[in-house]
Design a protein around this motif. Structure first.
Motif, short mmCIF file in Angstrom:
data_model
loop_
_atom_site.label_atom_id
_atom_site.label_comp_id
_atom_site.label_asym_id
_atom_site.label_seq_id
_atom_site.Cartn_x
_atom_site.Cartn_y
_atom_site.Cartn_z
N LYS A 188 0.98 -1.15 0.05
CA LYS A 188 0.12 0.08 0.02
C LYS A 188 1.01 1.43 0.11
O LYS A 188 0.53 2.01 -0.80
N VAL A 189 1.74 1.20 1.01
CA VAL A 189 2.58 2.55 1.00
C VAL A 189 3.19 2.74 -0.20
O VAL A 189 3.58 4.00 -0.63
N GLY A 190 4.00 1.86 -0.90
CA GLY A 190 4.82 1.88 -2.32
C GLY A 190 3.81 2.44 -3.49
O GLY A 190 4.33 3.72 -3.83
N ALA A 191 2.70 2.40 -3.59
CA ALA A 191 1.67 2.62 -4.55
C ALA A 191 1.24 4.13 -3.94
O ALA A 191 1.21 4.88 -5.03
N ASP A 192 1.19 4.25 -2.95
CA ASP A 192 0.53 5.72 -2.21
C ASP A 192 1.68 6.71 -2.60
O ASP A 192 1.65 7.88 -3.11
N LEU A 193 2.88 6.13 -2.42
CA LEU A 193 4.21 7.27 -2.37
C LEU A 193 4.44 7.56 -4.15
O LEU A 193 4.60 8.67 -4.17
N PHE A 194 4.01 6.47 -4.93
CA PHE A 194 4.55 6.91 -6.21
C PHE A 194 3.31 8.07 -6.75
O PHE A 194 3.77 8.83 -7.51
N ARG A 195 2.19 7.70 -6.35
CA ARG A 195 1.25 8.74 -6.72
C ARG A 195 1.25 10.11 -5.91
O ARG A 195 1.07 11.10 -6.81
N GLN A 196 2.00 10.02 -4.75
CA GLN A 196 1.96 11.39 -4.14
C GLN A 196 3.21 12.11 -4.97
O GLN A 196 3.11 13.38 -4.90
N PHE A 197 4.05 11.40 -5.59
CA PHE A 197 5.17 11.93 -6.16
C PHE A 197 4.83 12.11 -7.92
O PHE A 197 5.60 12.89 -8.45
N GLY A 198 3.53 12.12 -7.96
CA GLY A 198 3.19 12.65 -9.54
C GLY A 198 3.18 11.56 -10.32
O GLY A 198 3.02 11.77 -11.74
N PHE A 399 12.24 13.75 -4.01
CA PHE A 399 11.41 12.87 -3.19
C PHE A 399 11.64 12.78 -1.95
O PHE A 399 10.64 12.74 -1.04
N ILE A 400 12.63 13.02 -1.43
CA ILE A 400 12.93 13.06 0.46
C ILE A 400 12.42 14.21 0.69
O ILE A 400 12.30 14.49 1.77
N ASP A 401 12.52 15.28 0.08
CA ASP A 401 12.09 16.76 0.27
C ASP A 401 10.59 16.95 0.42
O ASP A 401 10.07 17.42 1.54
N GLU A 402 9.84 16.02 -0.50
CA GLU A 402 8.44 16.51 -0.64
C GLU A 402 7.58 15.17 -0.22
O GLU A 402 6.56 15.50 0.02
N VAL A 403 8.23 14.08 -0.31
CA VAL A 403 7.14 12.73 -0.15
C VAL A 403 7.79 12.19 1.02
O VAL A 403 6.94 11.64 1.79
N ALA A 407 9.47 12.42 9.38
CA ALA A 407 8.43 12.64 10.50
C ALA A 407 7.17 12.60 9.75
O ALA A 407 6.32 11.66 10.65
N ASP A 408 6.83 12.61 8.66
CA ASP A 408 5.48 12.33 7.89
C ASP A 408 5.35 10.66 7.55
O ASP A 408 4.14 10.21 8.16
N MET A 409 6.22 10.21 7.35
CA MET A 409 6.19 8.72 7.24
C MET A 409 6.24 7.95 8.46
O MET A 409 5.38 6.84 8.71
N ILE A 410 6.97 8.34 9.65
CA ILE A 410 6.81 7.73 10.84
C ILE A 410 5.41 7.91 11.54
O ILE A 410 4.76 6.98 11.93
N SER A 411 4.57 9.17 11.21
CA SER A 411 3.30 9.46 11.60
C SER A 411 2.27 8.20 10.97
O SER A 411 1.45 7.95 11.38
N THR A 412 2.51 8.10 9.61
CA THR A 412 1.86 7.47 8.58
C THR A 412 1.87 6.00 9.21
O THR A 412 0.87 5.36 9.32
#
Length: 463
Positions: A188-198, A399-403, A407-412
Motif C-alpha cells: 500500500k505505502v509503495g503505491a501511495d508514495l508513487f502517486r504522491q510523487f506525481g 522525493f525525500i524533500d516532498e514525499v 516525520a510524515d512517514m513515521i506518523s503514517t
C-alpha cells in the motif's frame, strides 16, 4: 412396477439437485455431436442490485472502495465443488513450471463465487489466484494465504442478468496477500508514495478477507486491496484512455538488444488492433548506434516515443525506497501506457510488496546505478547521459524533500499500526506470514528506521 418408477424418480431428483449446486444443468449432447451442452440455471434473486453498487453507468467510487480511514472486510463465498476445482487447477499451474523459481506457464482459472461487502452481495463473480513467484512460494510453503483477483462480470455470458456488473464502478480488483511482509504495509505505502510523487499508480486500501468454501468460513487475514491498472487507473489518471497498455514480462521486458518479442509484451487494451509499433520503436531507438555516434539525435528520437522524464522520476523514487523486485533486477512488475495525448510510452509501477528493505536477494539498485549493465538499457543508457543523470538526481532530492519525509512517514506508519494491529494479531497459523505478534511490531519499527536511513543515504550520495 410402482417401485421401479419411485426409484427412477428418486434418481432423477438427486441428479437434478447435484446440477443445481453450481447453478448448472447438464443436458445430453445432440445426435451426432459429442460435445457436452451445458445450460445455466440462474437461482440468484439479485435483491441487492442497485445502479450505484452494481451498475456499469456509475463512476468509480473511490471513497467507499478505497476508504483510507478503516480496514474493509470482503467475504468470498464459493461452492465446495468450485473450491475443489480451484485447488486442483492451482496445483496443475504450479506443477507446470519447469524449475524452482521459474515463471508460471499460465494464470490460474477463474471460478464462480459471490462477494459480500457492507452487507451487500455481488453475484456470480469470477475469482482466481494471482501472482507468480510469490504464488509459487506461498503454495510450496503450505501457507494458504494466497492473493486473489476478482472480476465482477467474468461470467456475464453464462448469466446475462449480471452483464457489466461492477463493484461501485470497478470491474476488477486485486486482493494482494502482503507476501512475507511483516508490516503488512509495503504494498500500500509503495503505491501511495508513487502517486504522491506525481506518477500514475494504483489506488490501495487495507482490507481483511474471509472465504467460505462451502463448508467452513476461514479468516485469511490482512490484504492490500489494489486497483487494476487496465481497468480504472488508465481511465482516471490519464485524460485519454484509448491507448495501448502493455504488461511486459520476460526477457523482452528488459529492452536489451536481441530480446524483442511481441509475445512478452502482453497487451491489455486494443488487442484486436495490435501492431506493437510503439514498443518496437522504443526497443529500436534505445539500442540504436546513434547513442554513441550522434547522442543529441538519439535523445531527440528517444524523447519522441518514451516519457523519459517520467521514467527518471520513477527510477529515483523506486531506488530511494529500495524496491528490488522490478526493472534493473527483474523483467516484470511494470506497465507501459502509450498515451495518445503525447504519443509517449509512460511507465506505471506495479507490485511493491518487496520494497522498503535492504539486503534482499540481489538487493536494490545503488543510487549511482554503477552496477547496472547494458542488459537494462533503459537505466544504463539514460544515466550515462549527464543531462538525464542530473534530472534523476534532482528527483532523488525532491522525493525525500516532498514525499518521503521521515516525520510524515513515521506518523503514517504509526497510524497504520493502530489501524491494523487488531487484525494482524488475529491472523491464524497456516494463513499468515507473521509468526507471532512481535513480527508485526518489528516490521513496522523497521519501516520507521528505514525512512530515516534512506533520507540520510540520499543526502550523503548527493553531497
Amino acid at each position: 412396477m410402482k417401485l421401479y418408477y419411485l426409484t427412477l424418480f428418486a434418481f432423477l431428483l438427486l441428479a437434478f439437485s447435484a446440477c443445481r449446486e453450481d447453478n448448472l444443468e447438464t443436458t445430453e449432447p445432440d445426435d451426432g455431436d459429442d460435445t457436452e451442452v451445458v445450460e445455466v440455471v440462474d437461482t440468484a434473486d439479485y435483491s441487492d442490485w442497485t445502479e450505484a453498487t452494481h451498475g456499469s453507468d456509475t463512476e468509480p467510487n473511490y471513497s467507499i472502495v478505497f476508504n483510507q480511514s478503516e480496514v474493509l472486510r470482503i467475504d468470498i463465498k464459493i461452492s465446495s465443488s468450485n473450491w475443489s476445482s480451484m485447488q486442483s487447477n492451482l496445483s496443475s499451474v504450479i506443477k507446470s513450471s519447469t524449475s524452482s523459481g521459474a515463471d508460471l506457464s499460465s494464470d490460474p482459472n477463474f471460478y464462480e463465487c459471490s462477494v459480500t461487502f457492507n452487507d451487500t452481495e455481488w453475484y456470480h463473480v469470477g475469482v482466481r489466484y494471482k501472482g507468480n513467484s510469490s504464488l509459487k512460494s506461498t503454495y510450496n510453503s503450505g501457507i494458504k494465504k494466497y492473493s486473489f483477483k476478482l472480476d465482477f462480470d467474468e461470467f456475464e455470458d453464462e448469466y446475462p442478468a449480471i452483464k457489466n456488473q461492477r463493484f461501485y464502478g470497478f470491474k476488477q480488483l486485486n486482493l494482494n496477500n502482503n507476501y512475507l511482509d511483516y508490516s503488512l504495509m509495503r504494498e500500500k505505502v509503495g503505491a501511495d508514495l508513487f502517486r504522491q510523487f506525481g506518477l500514475a499508480a494504483s489506488q490501495t486500501a487495507f482490507c481483511v478477507v474471509y472465504v467460505n468454501n462451502g463448508s467452513t468460513t476461514q479468516y485469511y487475514g490482512v490484504y492490500a486491496l489494489v486497483e487494476e491498472v487496465d481497468d480504472t487507473v488508465i481511465d482516471t489518471q490519464f485524460a485519454n484512455s484509448t491507448g495501448n497498455l502493455y504488461k511486459p514480462d520476460g526477457d523482452a521486458a528488459s529492452f536489451a538488444s536481441g530480446t524483442y518479442d511481441t509475445d512478452e509484451f502482453y497487451l491489455k487494451t486494443n488487442e484486436d488492433s495490435a501492431n506493437y509499433s510503439d514498443v518496437k520503436s522504443l526497443y529500436t531507438i534505445i539500442n540504436s548506434s546513434e547513442r554513441t555516434s550522434d547522442v543529441e539525435a538519439w535523445k531527440t528520437n528517444l524523447e519522441s516515443v518514451f516519457n523519459v522524464d517520467g521514467f527518471l522520476k520513477w527510477l529515483a523514487a523506486n531506488t530511494v525506497i529500495q524496491n528490488w523486485d522490478t526493472y534493473g533486477n527483474m523483467t516484470h512488475n511494470y506497465y507501459l501506457y502509450s498515451n495518445p495525448d503525447d504519443g509517449l510510452l509512460t511507465w506505471i509501477p506495479w507490485d511493491n510488496n518487496e520494497a522498503f528493505q535492504s539486503g534482499k536477494q540481489s538487493g536494490a539498485l545503488p543510487f549511482s546505478m554503477s552496477s547496472v549493465s547494458s542488459s537494462w538499457p533503459l537505466i544504463k543508457y539514460l544515466i550515462a547521459q549527464p543531462e538525464y543523470e542530473a534530472i534523476y538526481e534532482g528527483y532523488l532530492q525532491q522525493f525525500i524533500d516532498e514525499v518521503f519525509i521521515p516525520a510524515d512517514m513515521i506518523s503514517t506508519y504509526s497510524t497504520y499500526y493502530d489501524l491494523l494491529k487488531e487484525y494482524a494479531y488475529a491472523e491464524e497459523s497456516g494463513y499468515t506470514f507473521i509468526y507471532s505478534d512481535s513480527y508485526f511490531d518489528s516490521g513496522v519499527s523497521t519501516l520507521k528506521s528505514h525512512v530515516t536511513s534512506r533520507n540520510s543515504a540520499v543526502t550523503s550520495y548527493l553531497k
